[in-house]
Design an enzyme around this catalytic site. Structure first.
Site, mmCIF file in Angstrom:
data_model
loop_
_atom_site.group_PDB
_atom_site.id
_atom_site.type_symbol
_atom_site.label_atom_id
_atom_site.label_comp_id
_atom_site.label_asym_id
_atom_site.label_seq_id
_atom_site.Cartn_x
_atom_site.Cartn_y
_atom_site.Cartn_z
ATOM 1 N N ASP A 1 0.995 -1.177 0.160
ATOM 2 C CA ASP A 1 0.024 -0.094 -0.108
ATOM 3 C C ASP A 1 0.906 1.285 -0.108
ATOM 4 O O ASP A 1 1.725 1.531 0.913
ATOM 5 C CB ASP A 1 -0.968 -0.125 1.155
ATOM 6 C CG ASP A 1 -1.844 1.217 1.272
ATOM 7 O OD1 ASP A 1 -1.548 2.216 0.948
ATOM 8 O OD2 ASP A 1 -2.963 0.783 1.848
ATOM 9 N N HIS A 2 1.041 1.891 -1.278
ATOM 10 C CA HIS A 2 2.222 2.687 -1.482
ATOM 11 C C HIS A 2 2.018 4.040 -0.405
ATOM 12 O O HIS A 2 3.007 4.677 -0.199
ATOM 13 C CB HIS A 2 2.337 3.270 -2.857
ATOM 14 C CG HIS A 2 1.517 3.977 -3.490
ATOM 15 N ND1 HIS A 2 0.454 3.829 -3.957
ATOM 16 C CD2 HIS A 2 1.766 5.434 -3.582
ATOM 17 C CE1 HIS A 2 -0.273 4.718 -4.517
ATOM 18 N NE2 HIS A 2 0.395 5.874 -4.339
ATOM 19 N N HIS B 1 -5.635 2.646 0.841
ATOM 20 C CA HIS B 1 -5.007 3.890 1.328
ATOM 21 C C HIS B 1 -5.668 4.719 2.229
ATOM 22 O O HIS B 1 -5.033 5.188 3.539
ATOM 23 C CB HIS B 1 -4.682 4.890 -0.009
ATOM 24 C CG HIS B 1 -4.029 4.206 -1.021
ATOM 25 N ND1 HIS B 1 -3.094 3.423 -0.938
ATOM 26 C CD2 HIS B 1 -4.183 4.334 -2.460
ATOM 27 C CE1 HIS B 1 -2.937 2.955 -2.132
ATOM 28 N NE2 HIS B 1 -3.451 3.671 -3.007
HETATM 29 N N1 LIG Z 1 -1.465 3.458 -11.405
HETATM 30 C C1 LIG Z 1 -1.242 3.885 -10.312
HETATM 31 O O1 LIG Z 1 -1.015 4.941 -10.138
HETATM 32 C C2 LIG Z 1 -1.424 2.931 -9.271
HETATM 33 C C3 LIG Z 1 -1.918 1.546 -9.245
HETATM 34 N N2 LIG Z 1 -1.794 0.501 -8.424
HETATM 35 C C4 LIG Z 1 -2.421 -0.560 -8.539
HETATM 36 O O2 LIG Z 1 -1.460 -1.336 -9.658
HETATM 37 C C5 LIG Z 1 -2.551 -2.399 -10.472
HETATM 38 C C6 LIG Z 1 -2.433 -2.023 -11.836
HETATM 39 O O3 LIG Z 1 -2.648 -0.742 -12.195
HETATM 40 P P1 LIG Z 1 -2.290 0.207 -13.530
HETATM 41 O O4 LIG Z 1 -0.999 0.060 -13.905
HETATM 42 O O5 LIG Z 1 -2.939 1.386 -13.163
HETATM 43 O O6 LIG Z 1 -3.427 -0.559 -14.568
HETATM 44 P P2 LIG Z 1 -3.266 -0.600 -16.191
HETATM 45 O O7 LIG Z 1 -4.619 -0.985 -16.776
HETATM 46 O O8 LIG Z 1 -2.445 0.729 -16.474
HETATM 47 O O9 LIG Z 1 -2.056 -1.684 -16.441
HETATM 48 C C7 LIG Z 1 -2.287 -3.019 -16.482
HETATM 49 C C8 LIG Z 1 -1.088 -3.907 -17.170
HETATM 50 O O10 LIG Z 1 -1.671 -5.292 -17.156
HETATM 51 C C9 LIG Z 1 -1.456 -5.807 -18.473
HETATM 52 N N3 LIG Z 1 -2.092 -6.793 -18.970
HETATM 53 C C10 LIG Z 1 -3.573 -6.812 -18.867
HETATM 54 N N4 LIG Z 1 -3.775 -8.172 -19.176
HETATM 55 C C11 LIG Z 1 -2.887 -8.775 -19.615
HETATM 56 C C12 LIG Z 1 -2.592 -10.123 -20.196
HETATM 57 N N5 LIG Z 1 -3.204 -11.099 -20.307
HETATM 58 N N6 LIG Z 1 -1.144 -10.606 -20.342
HETATM 59 C C13 LIG Z 1 -0.255 -9.558 -20.204
HETATM 60 N N7 LIG Z 1 -0.429 -8.165 -19.654
HETATM 61 C C14 LIG Z 1 -1.712 -8.076 -19.319
HETATM 62 C C15 LIG Z 1 -1.511 -4.625 -19.352
HETATM 63 O O11 LIG Z 1 -0.738 -4.759 -20.426
HETATM 64 P P3 LIG Z 1 -1.323 -4.029 -21.727
HETATM 65 O O12 LIG Z 1 -0.175 -2.831 -21.835
HETATM 66 O O13 LIG Z 1 -1.228 -4.931 -23.048
HETATM 67 O O14 LIG Z 1 -2.867 -3.662 -21.620
HETATM 68 C C16 LIG Z 1 -0.783 -3.593 -18.531
HETATM 69 O O15 LIG Z 1 0.421 -3.406 -18.462
HETATM 70 C C17 LIG Z 1 -3.872 -2.048 -9.676
HETATM 71 O O16 LIG Z 1 -4.070 -3.150 -8.939
HETATM 72 C C18 LIG Z 1 -3.685 -0.687 -9.246
HETATM 73 O O17 LIG Z 1 -4.607 -0.694 -8.211
HETATM 74 C C19 LIG Z 1 -1.449 0.870 -7.223
HETATM 75 C C20 LIG Z 1 -0.946 2.156 -6.915
HETATM 76 C C21 LIG Z 1 -0.954 3.134 -7.724
HETATM 77 O O1 LIG Z 2 -3.517 3.342 -5.682
HETATM 78 C C1 LIG Z 2 -3.682 4.298 -6.303
HETATM 79 O O2 LIG Z 2 -3.033 5.544 -6.231
HETATM 80 C C2 LIG Z 2 -3.080 6.257 -7.189
HETATM 81 C C3 LIG Z 2 -2.501 7.850 -6.586
HETATM 82 O O3 LIG Z 2 -1.495 7.689 -6.130
HETATM 83 P P1 LIG Z 2 -0.650 8.775 -5.654
HETATM 84 O O4 LIG Z 2 0.653 8.338 -4.978
HETATM 85 O O5 LIG Z 2 -0.312 9.678 -6.768
HETATM 86 O O6 LIG Z 2 -1.435 9.806 -4.755
HETATM 87 C C4 LIG Z 2 -4.318 6.628 -7.995
HETATM 88 O O7 LIG Z 2 -4.311 7.554 -9.114
HETATM 89 C C5 LIG Z 2 -4.665 5.364 -8.353
HETATM 90 O O8 LIG Z 2 -6.060 5.585 -9.020
HETATM 91 C C6 LIG Z 2 -4.696 4.228 -7.388
HETATM 92 O O9 LIG Z 2 -4.751 2.919 -7.992
#
Ligand SMILES: NC(=O)C1=CN([C@@H]2O[C@H](COP(=O)(O)OP(=O)(O)OC[C@H]3O[C@@H](n4cnc5c(N)ncnc54)[C@H](OP(=O)(O)O)[C@@H]3O)[C@@H](O)[C@H]2O)C=CC1
Ligand SMILES: O=C1O[C@H](COP(=O)(O)O)[C@@H](O)[C@H](O)[C@H]1O
Length: 463
Positions: free
Chosen positions: A171-172, A234
């Protein structure tokens, strides 16, 4: 390169990887942090070569890293990055991954699940085909599961494959500097710790506002929504840190026990209408990979009560949302007025983008008039270059902790479980009472109903 360490990211082409993980790796390399020094395997289904991916990743570093981009530091990191193309939902493809690891002499696995929670179980299943995977570590993103039932199933599955103390539920927000500072500000200052209760505080407000929308993340977010994406993890972590009793000892285990007591005493409102507001920004349904009639909330505001002697009767207001007027995360402690009509004292712990502490209190207007005005003391911690240089980003901090085997600032299973119980039950009430997901305009403060929820009790959101 350290052959004893292989760091694999599932979801290596996603938002989390490019905005947070790769920049954190770079910061660690640039700060001469030797802990992450093995091969980094990026798993994605897009058709990149390692060379093409490294180039792309360099652009993300330039854009998002805390420390400024220097070719020599990035080169050292890039040389260790390998792109491996696979569809992680296809079990057969894990045989190929196993062969790839064998050929590259990979060992000492750390797997990072940077993917939507519905894929966590699929990947654990697939990894059973990879030799040595079960003795590795795994970092798993939030939300842990999609609801209580899925989380319980996932936990059993994960603990059957990985050693329980090799599972890092990240949980960042627990790695953010000012989240870590809440305890110090509260407990190391008797001016606050002595009046940290419902007798002296009018309300506590925790806000995590974002300017961005879902961008490229519709595929993940539309299954999630604000309650699961931000509240269950969070914001519940933060509320428990603000509300807990002083831990019995300095360790994080003691702190964790106190946090759990708060979670267990969170009261479930009978009337969801007066305690929860969900919203969706106008235009969300046209975002990429979002269902055209989606009812997913991009905003949530809650009015919560902690049923214990310290807090009984005092509301905690928490809110989070996307496409709002600004990006800002803060914890505002609004004290009761000493005399009716005199403005309240407010302590505001500023978590981001500025890190600092703000205190509002009353003084006499200079001159002959006996009039009260407000003094605002605003300490900006992140304005100092030295502080910026010395403060690691949340992911740098937590990745380092995982590599060193320190599990303390990660979410524990009982916290995850108890938070899910609460969030699932609350959502059920919201839906069964047929409450709407209110529309709000991008760039606004959220739905007007969230303001009304506070106004009904004589409060307003602190901005
Ligand atoms: N984004 C953020 O700021 C934060 C996200 N998180 C957590 O991180 C996790 C991911 O979030 P996020 O990065 O935003 O999501 P995205 O939708 O941006 O990324 C999902 C990733 O999964 C890949 N993927 C999906 N299906 C497949 C498959 N069948 N085979 C290979 N790769 C696949 C996608 O690939 P492709 O590029 O090909 O679609 C992509 O790289 C979530 O649980 C979220 O809660 C937590 C903190 C912050
Ligand atoms: O976990 C998540 O956090 C980001 C927000 O992170 P922050 O460090 O920029 O506050 C949020 O955008 C995202 O939806 C969520 O998955």
């Amino acid at each position: 390169m350290n052959k004893e360490q292989t760091f694999t990211i599932f979801g290596g082409t996603g938002d989390l990887t490019f905005r947070k993980l790769i920049p954190a790796f770079y910061n660690m390399a640039a700060a001469d942090n030797e802990q992450l020094n093995g091969q980094i395997v990026i798993i994605g289904r897009r058709d990149y070569t390692s060379e093409a991916y490294r180039k792309l990743a360099g652009e993300w570093v330039e854009k998002f890293a805390r420390l400024s981009y220097r070719e020599e530091f990035y080169k050292e990191l890039a040389e260790r990055i390998v792109y491996y193309r696979m569809d992680f939902t296809d079990e057969e493809e894990y045989k190929g991954l196993d062969e790839f690891y064998r050929a590259s002499g990979a060992g000492g696995h750390i797997f990072y699940f940077a993917v939507a929670p519905r894929f966590f179980g699929t990947i654990v299943k697939g990894l059973q085909k990879v030799e040595g995977a079960g003795s590795g570590k795994v970092v798993i993103e939030k939300p842990f599961g999609e609801n209580l039932e899925a989380a319980e199933e996932l936990n059993i599955m994960m603990e059957a494959f990985f050693q329980p103390d090799h599972i890092y539920r990240i949980d960042h927000y627990l790695g953010k500097e000012m989240v870590r500072n809440i305890q110090t500000i509260r407990f190391a200052n008797p001016i606050f710790s002595n009046i940290w209760d419902a007798e002296h505080i009018e309300c506590v407000q925790i806000s995590a506002l974002e300017e961005v929308g879902v961008e490229t993340r519709g595929g993940y977010y539309d299954h999630s929504g604000a309650l699961k994406d931000m509240m269950q993890n969070h914001l519940f972590q933060i509320i428990t840190i603000v509300a807990m009793e002083r831990p019995q000892g300095p360790g994080v285990e003691e702190m964790h026990q106190e946090q759990m007591k708060v979670l267990e005493t969170l009261a479930m409102p009978d009337d969801a209408a007066g305690s929860a507001v969900l919203g969706q920004y106008v235009g969300y349904r046209s975002e990429q990979a979002v269902a055209p009639h989606s009812a997913t909330e991009t905003y949530a505001a809650l009015r919560l009560f902690v049923e214990n002697d310290r807090w009984r009767g005092m509301p905690f207001y928490i809110r989070t949302g996307k496409k709002l007027m600004k990006r800002e995360m803060q914890v505002a402690i609004v004290f009761k007025s000493s005399v009716p009509g005199v403005p309240q004292n407010i302590l505001n712990i500023k978590i981001q983008p500025t890190e600092g502490v703000y205190l509002q209190f009353n003084i006499k207007r200079p001159g002959e008039l006996d009039e009260i005005i407000q003094a605002k003391m605003d300490f900006c911690q992140s304005c100092s270059y030295i502080n910026q240089m010395n403060t690691p980003e949340a992911y740098e901090r937590l990745l380092g902790a995982c590599i060193r085997g320190e599990r303390s600032w990660f979410s524990q299973w009982d916290q995850v479980e108890t938070s899910w119980k609460y969030v699932d039950a609350l959502r059920e009430r919201y839906v069964s009472q047929r409450l709407p997901v209110y529309a709000y305009e991008p760039g606004d403060t959220g739905p007007a109903e969230a303001d009304l929820m506070l106004e009904r009790y004589g409060h307003t959101w602190f901005d």
